[in-house]
Design an enzyme around this catalytic site. Structure first.
Site, mmCIF file in Angstrom:
data_model
loop_
_atom_site.group_PDB
_atom_site.id
_atom_site.type_symbol
_atom_site.label_atom_id
_atom_site.label_comp_id
_atom_site.label_asym_id
_atom_site.label_seq_id
_atom_site.Cartn_x
_atom_site.Cartn_y
_atom_site.Cartn_z
ATOM 1 C CG HIS A 114 -0.262 -0.281 2.510
ATOM 2 N ND1 HIS A 114 0.626 0.601 3.073
ATOM 3 C CD2 HIS A 114 -0.316 -1.352 3.354
ATOM 4 C CE1 HIS A 114 1.067 0.117 4.213
ATOM 5 N NE2 HIS A 114 0.530 -1.084 4.409
ATOM 6 C CB SER B 34 -0.954 -5.825 4.730
ATOM 7 O OG SER B 34 0.195 -5.199 4.215
ATOM 8 N N GLY C 110 1.851 3.146 2.280
ATOM 9 C CA GLY C 110 2.859 3.162 3.359
ATOM 10 C C GLY C 110 4.144 2.523 2.872
ATOM 11 C CG HIS C 111 4.236 -1.674 2.078
ATOM 12 N ND1 HIS C 111 2.935 -2.118 2.015
ATOM 13 C CD2 HIS C 111 4.800 -2.314 3.130
ATOM 14 C CE1 HIS C 111 2.720 -3.002 2.984
ATOM 15 N NE2 HIS C 111 3.832 -3.137 3.677
ATOM 16 C CG ASP D 290 5.049 -2.041 11.961
ATOM 17 O OD1 ASP D 290 4.233 -2.831 12.432
ATOM 18 O OD2 ASP D 290 4.964 -1.586 10.803
HETATM 19 P P1 AMP Z 1 5.001 -5.093 6.548
HETATM 20 O O1 AMP Z 1 4.779 -5.473 5.126
HETATM 21 O O2 AMP Z 1 3.741 -4.877 7.324
HETATM 22 O O3 AMP Z 1 5.993 -5.981 7.235
HETATM 23 O O4 AMP Z 1 5.682 -3.644 6.513
HETATM 24 C C1 AMP Z 1 6.875 -3.422 5.813
HETATM 25 C C2 AMP Z 1 7.395 -2.072 6.180
HETATM 26 O O5 AMP Z 1 6.436 -1.069 5.834
HETATM 27 C C3 AMP Z 1 7.652 -1.919 7.688
HETATM 28 O O6 AMP Z 1 8.851 -1.185 7.884
HETATM 29 C C4 AMP Z 1 6.454 -1.146 8.153
HETATM 30 O O7 AMP Z 1 6.690 -0.386 9.327
HETATM 31 C C5 AMP Z 1 6.206 -0.249 6.955
HETATM 32 N N1 AMP Z 1 4.833 0.235 6.958
HETATM 33 C C6 AMP Z 1 3.702 -0.501 7.031
HETATM 34 N N2 AMP Z 1 2.624 0.302 7.078
HETATM 35 C C7 AMP Z 1 3.067 1.570 7.036
HETATM 36 C C8 AMP Z 1 2.445 2.859 7.057
HETATM 37 N N3 AMP Z 1 1.139 2.991 7.126
HETATM 38 N N4 AMP Z 1 3.236 3.944 6.997
HETATM 39 C C9 AMP Z 1 4.585 3.830 6.935
HETATM 40 N N5 AMP Z 1 5.248 2.646 6.908
HETATM 41 C C10 AMP Z 1 4.502 1.537 6.970
#
Ligand code: AMP
Length: 281
Positions: free
Chosen positions: A34, A186, A36-37, A150
């Site tokens: 999304h 996610s 954020g990623h 996180d």
């Molecule tokens: P994940 O796929 O959930 O393991 O997240 C991968 C990376 O994306 C991690 O460093 C998360 O902290 C970051 N991340 C996930 N959601 C967000 C968000 N809404 N804003 C900023 N970074 C995010």
């Protein structure tokens, strides 16, 4: 964009980049990408010659089998999203590539994993650290990007890098939110229509908490948040903790720390969401 599934193939790619003295930025993810990623990916692109993103749903960081089974898997959409960025490479390995041998590593994070997520998700951060260390060993990045969403994970990774003397800069990136304030995740795609309407209350209450932090005691602020969220039948707060931003030690009185963050984990229906807000810095 180059796509590799095999460790040996991505290592050849990385060796070529290293020989050409390219600066590598790395964004580890579990997919279902999304904004954020992609904000992390854009930040990496801005500051490195080459950006590598990994997508690997890391089984050993899930303390709940159902959560792992239901984790969204959207690799085709993810590749399309990455292609819209200038991301140079996707590393998308399977479990045998990442864990060819049984995992025995047990890291010591001191206090950092005894609270909040660490308290409610046993073994979670060890699993995160094991996979991040393995990915760093493969990708050898100069810079790696982690979201402040996180926040505790970010502290754990910083600790890992220091403790293991890893040669990588950890770059924190701000939380990206939906227009309604809900932190992108996610897991949001698993919210039903009613839950989607209610979930933004988490951030709305965190923002109110920040406004009131100066006037209320820590104890009063905690009960304010619990009460406000208690008004929603489908929200169940797992923890709402006010901690020092560096040590994650609980703050009982505002005089104890100048850098204070409030972190929350709450179930909205059956979906567990986390969020945080800096109260003072
Ligand atoms: P994940 O796929 O959930 O393991 O997240 C991968 C990376 O994306 C991690 O460093 C998360 O902290 C970051 N991340 C996930 N959601 C967000 C968000 N809404 N804003 C900023 N970074 C995010």
């Amino acid at each position: 964009m180059e796509i590799f599934q095999k460790v040996k193939d991505v290592k050849v790619y990385v060796a070529r980049l290293k020989a050409a003295q390219k600066k590598i930025g790395f964004v580890p993810t579990m997919g279902a990408l999304h904004d954020g990623h992609t904000s992390l990916i854009h930040e990496s692109i801005r500051n490195n010659d080459i950006t590598i993103c990994s997508i690997f749903i890391n089984p050993i960081q899930f303390n709940n089998k159902e959560d792992l089974a239901k984790y969204p898997k959207l690799i085709k959409d993810d590749i399309a999203k990455l292609n819209e960025t200038e991301c140079d490479c996707l590393f998308n390995p399977d479990g045998n590539e990442i864990y060819p041998k049984p995992i025995k590593t047990e890291y010591d994070f001191g206090h950092l994993d005894k609270v909040m997520e660490g308290k409610y998700r046993k073994g979670h951060f060890n699993g995160v650290a094991v996979v991040v260390k393995r990915l760093f060993d493969i990708i050898e990045p100069d810079n790696s990007y982690f979201g402040e969403k996180d926040y505790q994970q970010l502290m754990i990774i910083k600790h890992l890098v220091k403790d293991q003397e890893l040669d990588v800069n950890i770059i924190p990136c701000p939380i990206v939110r939906e227009v309604n304030g809900l932190a992108m995740s996610s897991r949001n795609s698993r919210l039903d229509p009613l839950e989607k309407v209610v979930a933004p209350a988490l951030y709305a209450v965190l923002k109110k908490a920040k406004e009131r932090a100066g006037d209320l005691t820590v104890k009063e602020l905690k009960s304010f948040v619990t009460k406000q969220l208690g008004n929603f039948k489908i929200i169940r707060v797992e923890y709402f903790d006010i901690v020092d931003m560096n040590t994650l030690e609980p703050v009982h009185d505002w005089s104890e720390s100048k850098e204070v963050i409030a972190c929350i984990a709450a179930y909205v229906g059956n979906i567990r969401l986390i969020d945080n807000i800096i109260l003072f810095s």
